[in-house]
Design a protein around this motif. Structure first.
Motif, PDB file in Angstrom:
ATOM      1  N   TYR A 138      10.028   3.084   9.793  1.00  0.00           N
ATOM      2  CA  TYR A 138       9.636   1.847   9.883  1.00  0.00           C
ATOM      3  C   TYR A 138      10.373   1.317  11.186  1.00  0.00           C
ATOM      4  O   TYR A 138       8.741   0.327  11.623  1.00  0.00           O
ATOM      5  CB  TYR A 138      10.077   1.282   8.922  1.00  0.00           C
ATOM      6  N   PHE A 139      10.998   1.078  12.269  1.00  0.00           N
ATOM      7  CA  PHE A 139      11.385   0.671  13.148  1.00  0.00           C
ATOM      8  C   PHE A 139      10.937   1.253  14.161  1.00  0.00           C
ATOM      9  O   PHE A 139      11.451   2.407  14.600  1.00  0.00           O
ATOM     10  CB  PHE A 139      13.176   0.396  13.128  1.00  0.00           C
ATOM     11  N   GLN A 140      10.246   0.821  15.152  1.00  0.00           N
ATOM     12  CA  GLN A 140       9.477   1.441  16.400  1.00  0.00           C
ATOM     13  C   GLN A 140      10.152   0.660  17.425  1.00  0.00           C
ATOM     14  O   GLN A 140       8.946   1.500  18.410  1.00  0.00           O
ATOM     15  CB  GLN A 140       8.433   1.651  15.747  1.00  0.00           C
ATOM     16  N   GLY A 141      10.587  -0.085  17.478  1.00  0.00           N
ATOM     17  CA  GLY A 141      10.928  -1.033  18.607  1.00  0.00           C
ATOM     18  C   GLY A 141      11.168  -2.230  18.798  1.00  0.00           C
ATOM     19  O   GLY A 141      10.452  -2.451  17.941  1.00  0.00           O
ATOM     20  N   MET A 142      11.069  -2.732  20.263  1.00  0.00           N
ATOM     21  CA  MET A 142      11.262  -4.228  20.003  1.00  0.00           C
ATOM     22  C   MET A 142       9.929  -4.479  19.037  1.00  0.00           C
ATOM     23  O   MET A 142       8.910  -4.827  19.313  1.00  0.00           O
ATOM     24  CB  MET A 142      11.744  -5.101  21.221  1.00  0.00           C
ATOM     25  N   PHE A 143      10.090  -5.965  18.445  1.00  0.00           N
ATOM     26  CA  PHE A 143       9.138  -6.713  17.331  1.00  0.00           C
ATOM     27  C   PHE A 143       8.004  -5.846  17.110  1.00  0.00           C
ATOM     28  O   PHE A 143       6.849  -6.044  16.789  1.00  0.00           O
ATOM     29  CB  PHE A 143       8.831  -7.960  18.483  1.00  0.00           C
ATOM     30  N   THR A 144       8.466  -4.559  16.710  1.00  0.00           N
ATOM     31  CA  THR A 144       7.189  -3.572  16.530  1.00  0.00           C
ATOM     32  C   THR A 144       7.816  -2.723  15.285  1.00  0.00           C
ATOM     33  O   THR A 144       9.120  -2.036  15.279  1.00  0.00           O
ATOM     34  CB  THR A 144       6.782  -2.307  17.800  1.00  0.00           C
ATOM     35  N   THR A 145       7.271  -2.702  13.912  1.00  0.00           N
ATOM     36  CA  THR A 145       7.263  -1.849  12.898  1.00  0.00           C
ATOM     37  C   THR A 145       6.006  -1.153  12.820  1.00  0.00           C
ATOM     38  O   THR A 145       4.902  -0.713  13.473  1.00  0.00           O
ATOM     39  CB  THR A 145       7.774  -2.511  12.072  1.00  0.00           C
ATOM     40  N   THR A 189       0.671  -1.130  -0.026  1.00  0.00           N
ATOM     41  CA  THR A 189       0.038  -0.377   0.196  1.00  0.00           C
ATOM     42  C   THR A 189       0.748   0.905  -0.114  1.00  0.00           C
ATOM     43  O   THR A 189       0.352   2.335  -0.685  1.00  0.00           O
ATOM     44  CB  THR A 189      -1.300   0.121   1.009  1.00  0.00           C
ATOM     45  N   ARG A 190       1.670   0.943   0.430  1.00  0.00           N
ATOM     46  CA  ARG A 190       3.274   2.015   0.230  1.00  0.00           C
ATOM     47  C   ARG A 190       4.059   2.700   0.690  1.00  0.00           C
ATOM     48  O   ARG A 190       4.917   1.102   0.901  1.00  0.00           O
ATOM     49  CB  ARG A 190       3.216   3.138   2.158  1.00  0.00           C
ATOM     50  N   LEU A 193       4.087  -1.568  10.385  1.00  0.00           N
ATOM     51  CA  LEU A 193       2.975  -1.997   9.191  1.00  0.00           C
ATOM     52  C   LEU A 193       1.876  -1.556  10.079  1.00  0.00           C
ATOM     53  O   LEU A 193       1.213  -2.344  11.634  1.00  0.00           O
ATOM     54  CB  LEU A 193       3.988  -3.989   9.194  1.00  0.00           C
ATOM     55  N   GLU A 194       0.984  -2.155   9.300  1.00  0.00           N
ATOM     56  CA  GLU A 194      -0.253  -2.178   9.648  1.00  0.00           C
ATOM     57  C   GLU A 194      -0.762  -3.585   9.537  1.00  0.00           C
ATOM     58  O   GLU A 194      -0.571  -4.108   8.420  1.00  0.00           O
ATOM     59  CB  GLU A 194      -1.959  -1.075   8.951  1.00  0.00           C
TER      60      GLU A 194
END
Length: 262
Positions: free
Chosen positions: A143-150, A135-136, A152-153
């Motif tokens: 993109y990288f937002q923390g441990m095991f977190t991105t 989609t984008r 992505l929706e």
């Protein structure tokens, strides 16, 4: 493992549609998901395999000089085919796990999972890569937002990753022998407008840019410019190494990477 259904689409559109089912989960290389299922830490009702989607495989250079890698491309393919275009990234892929892992694991799966000790997040972040989804497009810095977190929706798939190719780069990895994940690793990429440094394996927040080192290296690109420096923050502490040891290794690995480039 629990019982589940599996679907094998051949296009991204079909995969997205299949993932619309309740509790459906994408399956890329499966190097993280399958052990998770075996340990009964996850119980999706359906797995949607991405292995048969040819449009998500392969490596090429685009018109902007970026190395473009399909999300379903295996580590072994990156190891072989990226060597001529981005040797540091090929070297990173060559040291992921063992041959079995490299022949099944994919770049998209690694980036989507964002394990705090994974190798590819460091390569993507240090390169200033762009993560492309169905989609984008998302800049690695967002993109990288923390441990095991991105970023992505729900329902988003990593279909491609676009890597700007630096003037020089090196990935230095202290391997944890049992898992072959990095205990701490540093990816240093030198561009015409400055240096980017990404650290993986060290922080409870996952991969991060070491801005203090970037500033020092952008002024003077030498290992000596980092003498006595180490990253700070919420470092991982476990049976393999203390937080203080990992903080120390951030400096050691980065200096080694810079020395290898120089």
């Amino acid at each position: 493992m629990y019982n589940f259904d599996i679907e094998k689409p051949t296009t991204v559109a079909d995969a997205v549609q299949a993932l619309g089912a309740d509790e459906a989960q994408p399956l890329s290389g499966g190097q993280t998901l399958i052990p998770t299922l075996k340990a009964r830490l996850a119980a999706p009702s359906k797995l949607v395999s991405l292995a048969g989607i040819d449009e998500m495989k392969g490596i090429c250079m685009d018109d902007e000089g970026r190395l473009c890698i399909g999300g379903a491309t295996t580590h072994a393919t990156v190891m072989r085919e990226a060597e001529a275009h981005y040797p540091a990234l090929a070297s990173l892929a060559a040291r992921i796990g063992d041959p079995a892992v490299r022949n099944r694991g994919t770049i998209g799966g690694s980036l989507a999972n964002n394990d705090p000790s994974a190798c590819y997040p460091a390569g993507a972040l240090a390169s200033g890569a762009t993560i492309v989804t169905n989609t984008r497009e998302i800049a690695a810095d967002d993109y990288f937002q923390g441990m095991f977190t991105t970023a992505l929706e729900e329902g988003e798939l990593v279909t491609e990753v676009k890597f700007p190719v630096p003037q020089a780069a090196h990935y230095e990895k202290m391997i944890q022998p049992a898992s072959r994940f990095p205990l701490v690793a540093a990816f240093v990429a030198k561009f015409s407008d400055g240096v980017r440094v990404a650290i993986t394996g060290a922080s409870n927040d996952g991969v991060f840019r070491w801005t203090q080192a970037e500033e020092a290296l952008s002024n003077t690109f030498s290992a000596e410019a980092l003498e006595g420096m180490q990253a700070d923050g919420d470092m991982i502490a476990d049976l393999h190494g203390s937080a203080e040891y990992r903080a120390h290794l951030t400096g050691v690995m980065t200096r080694r990477a810079v020395a290898a480039i120089a």
